[in-house]
Design a protein around this motif. Structure first.
Motif, PDB file in Angstrom:
ATOM      1  N   ASN A 148       0.826  -1.211   0.000  1.00  0.00           N
ATOM      2  CA  ASN A 148       0.000   0.000   0.000  1.00  0.00           C
ATOM      3  C   ASN A 148       0.858   1.258   0.000  1.00  0.00           C
ATOM      4  O   ASN A 148       2.003   1.221   0.434  1.00  0.00           O
ATOM      5  N   CYS A 170      -5.904  -5.534  -4.417  1.00  0.00           N
ATOM      6  CA  CYS A 170      -6.496  -5.213  -3.119  1.00  0.00           C
ATOM      7  C   CYS A 170      -7.613  -6.208  -2.857  1.00  0.00           C
ATOM      8  O   CYS A 170      -8.250  -6.707  -3.788  1.00  0.00           O
ATOM      9  N   ASN A 171      -7.855  -6.467  -1.577  1.00  0.00           N
ATOM     10  CA  ASN A 171      -8.899  -7.446  -1.245  1.00  0.00           C
ATOM     11  C   ASN A 171     -10.293  -6.827  -1.121  1.00  0.00           C
ATOM     12  O   ASN A 171     -11.273  -7.550  -0.967  1.00  0.00           O
ATOM     13  N   VAL A 172     -10.398  -5.491  -1.185  1.00  0.00           N
ATOM     14  CA  VAL A 172     -11.717  -4.892  -0.941  1.00  0.00           C
ATOM     15  C   VAL A 172     -12.766  -5.293  -1.999  1.00  0.00           C
ATOM     16  O   VAL A 172     -13.876  -5.706  -1.631  1.00  0.00           O
ATOM     17  N   ASN A 199      -7.960   2.609  -6.170  1.00  0.00           N
ATOM     18  CA  ASN A 199      -7.797   1.775  -4.982  1.00  0.00           C
ATOM     19  C   ASN A 199      -8.270   2.496  -3.716  1.00  0.00           C
ATOM     20  O   ASN A 199      -7.867   3.624  -3.449  1.00  0.00           O
ATOM     21  N   HIS A 200      -9.120   1.831  -2.953  1.00  0.00           N
ATOM     22  CA  HIS A 200      -9.706   2.372  -1.719  1.00  0.00           C
ATOM     23  C   HIS A 200     -10.556   3.619  -1.963  1.00  0.00           C
ATOM     24  O   HIS A 200     -10.904   4.324  -1.011  1.00  0.00           O
TER      25      HIS A 200
END
Ligand code: NAD
Ligand code: G6P
Ligand code: MN
Length: 436
Positions: A148, A170-172, A199-200
């Motif tokens: 990250n 990413c696992n989200v 991402n995020h």
């Protein structure tokens, strides 16, 4: 032969990777797996290596396991390089989370000031790793990065690394998909998502059940109150979005958008954690200590349940599936950080996005998304611009640019705050900021 190198092998997440490769061994025959770490991570690496060895022996698969502090040696003729490093360790994360809070703004390791400093520390190291990959690994080697802030790191590698075989993970998205599968009581692999953003910082704008668009049903469940919460993660508080927001955006925000759309509540709870010396990094230190005590048990030969307390739980499924689909040209859909290449028309062509892609032997082919719905466009452009400025500052060492990026970030409430936070964080992290 298939050689995989894990950089940051001493990570407490590594047993998940091992489990994932063991489970897929029939179709993905990894011959050599090298765990690489640095001097300060030597003890963790040893514990992880020993546990991994027991897991592999128990499963009776033919993966040859190695541990080393010599990255270049390990990279020789590698096919896949997985990066999961934390430059400066959890101590640096404590500072990323605590210093911003001491200035009255959110401290988070992937967003805002914390995320920026993690990027500034990490990007030079990952670019060095990329140089080694170009020199020592196979010509067609892939870099799969979880480090990250995964989106920014992948963006920096693409823009400045002269290397176009990097995929960020990413696992989200996968976690959201799994949670939607529970809601609809179907198998996760019957679901596909449209996601748009980085991402995020992305939204789910459609969900397909066996190919049928079902976002309206999902939105209705939230709006009617039948569902109390949108999906969340172990490391993120479960806060309730208003019906107005969900109904009007016609999209499900990913859990990290708590920080942007519930800033006040999130800040309050982080302040409480700050007072109790229990910000997430401090909490993770405790979890990690327990995990490693468990890992050291010579009778343990499977991934322990306690790993589920970490926010990154199940990320290995994403990682192992990605490697499997590249090797076996599966052409399935996965959610990755990859070059936009015009698929989201409102984002720069050469920027990294997080989105759905078909995974082939030639890497991810992002699906055409088209235009960003106008209600989501503003926030997404702001963050993409922030990311791009941070990447540029990470490479050039331009402090002014970094400070300006911080001022543009919605989690920073004033230019004066950006300047003072930058100054303090810069001092705190300067051993890890060679570019400035
Ligand atoms: P960690 O603190 O356990 O670090 C992992 C290992 O990296 C440690 O053993 C450390 O010694 C080693 N390391 C540090 N610098 C290194 C370097 N230059 N070369 C080689 N090894 C180095 O961290 P963690 O909690 O396992 O997380 C690792 C990284 O993965 C972090 O950046 C974290 O944010 C990220 N992460 C990402 C996701 C995702 O969704 N993409 C999920 C979980 C974790
Ligand atoms: C989620 C995010 C990761 C992040 C992790 C933090 O899984 O997708 O990018 O690293 O949470 O979890 P932690 O347990 O370290 O707070
Ligand atoms: Mn993530």
């Amino acid at each position: 032969d298939l050689k995989v190198v894990v950089i940051g092998g001493g990570s407490s997440y590594t047993p998940e990777l091992i489990e994932g490769f063991i489970n897929r061994y029939d179709e993905l025959k990894i011959t050599e797996l090298h765990l690489v770490d640095i001097e300060s991570g030597k003890d963790k690496l040893k514990t992880i290596y020993n546990l991994s060895k027991r897991m592999i022996e128990k499963a009776n698969v033919g993966i040859k396991l190695f541990q080393t502090l010599d990255r270049q040696e390990a990279l020789k003729d590698a096919d896949f390089v997985l990066t999961q490093i934390r430059v400066g360790g959890l101590d640096a994360r404590v500072l990323d989370e605590r210093i911003p809070l001491s200035h009255g703004i959110i401290g988070q390791e992937t967003n805002g000031a914390g995320g920026m400093f993690k990027a500034l520390r990490t990007i030079p190291v990952v670019l060095d790793i990329v140089e080694d990959i170009k020199k020592y690994a196979k010509k067609d080697a892939w870099l799969i990065n979880f480090t990250n802030p995964a989106g920014m790191v992948t963006e920096a590698v693409n823009r400045y690394g002269d290397f176009d075989r990097a995929v960020g993970l990413c696992n989200v998205p996968v976690n959201m998909k799994n949670q939607f599968a529970e809601i609809f009581k179907v198998e996760p692999d019957t679901i596909e998502l449209d996601i748009v953003g980085v991402n995020h910082h992305f939204f789910v704008t459609d969900i397909f059940l066996e190919g049928k668009s079902s976002i309206d049903e999902l939105l209705d469940m939230y709006v009617s109150g039948e569902l109390q919460n949108t999906p969340t993660m172990k490391n993120i508080e479960s806060l309730q979005w208003s019906k107005s927001l969900i109904k009007s955006l016609e999209a499900i925000p990913n859990p990290y958008l708590n920080y942007y759309f519930m800033t006040k509540e999130q800040l309050q709870s982080e302040r409480d954690q700050y007072e109790e010396n229990n910000v997430r990094a401090e909490e993770v230190k405790k979890i990690e200590k327990e995990l490693f005590e468990e890992y050291a048990d010579p009778d343990l030969d499977v991934k322990p349940k306690a790993l589920e307390e970490r926010g990154g739980a199940y990320y290995s499924d994403a990682a192992c599936s990605l490697v499997d689909s590249i090797v076996n040209n599966r052409r399935d859909i996965q959610y990755v950080n990859t070059l936009n290449k015009g698929t989201v028309t409102d984002f720069p062509y050469e920027s990294v996005i997080e989105g759905a892609a078909i995974i082939t032997n030639d890497g991810p082919k992002p699906l055409n998304y088209g235009k960003i719905p106008y209600k989501l466009n503003g926030t997404l452009q702001t963050i993409k611009t922030f990311e791009r400025m941070v990447c540029e500052a990470a490479v050039t060492g331009d402090k002014d640019l970094a400070i300006a990026a911080l001022t543009l970030n919605p989690l920073v409430d004033s230019d004066t705050v950006a300047n003072s936070v930058f100054k303090e964080m810069f001092e705190a992290h300067k051993d890890y900021l060679p570019q400035f």
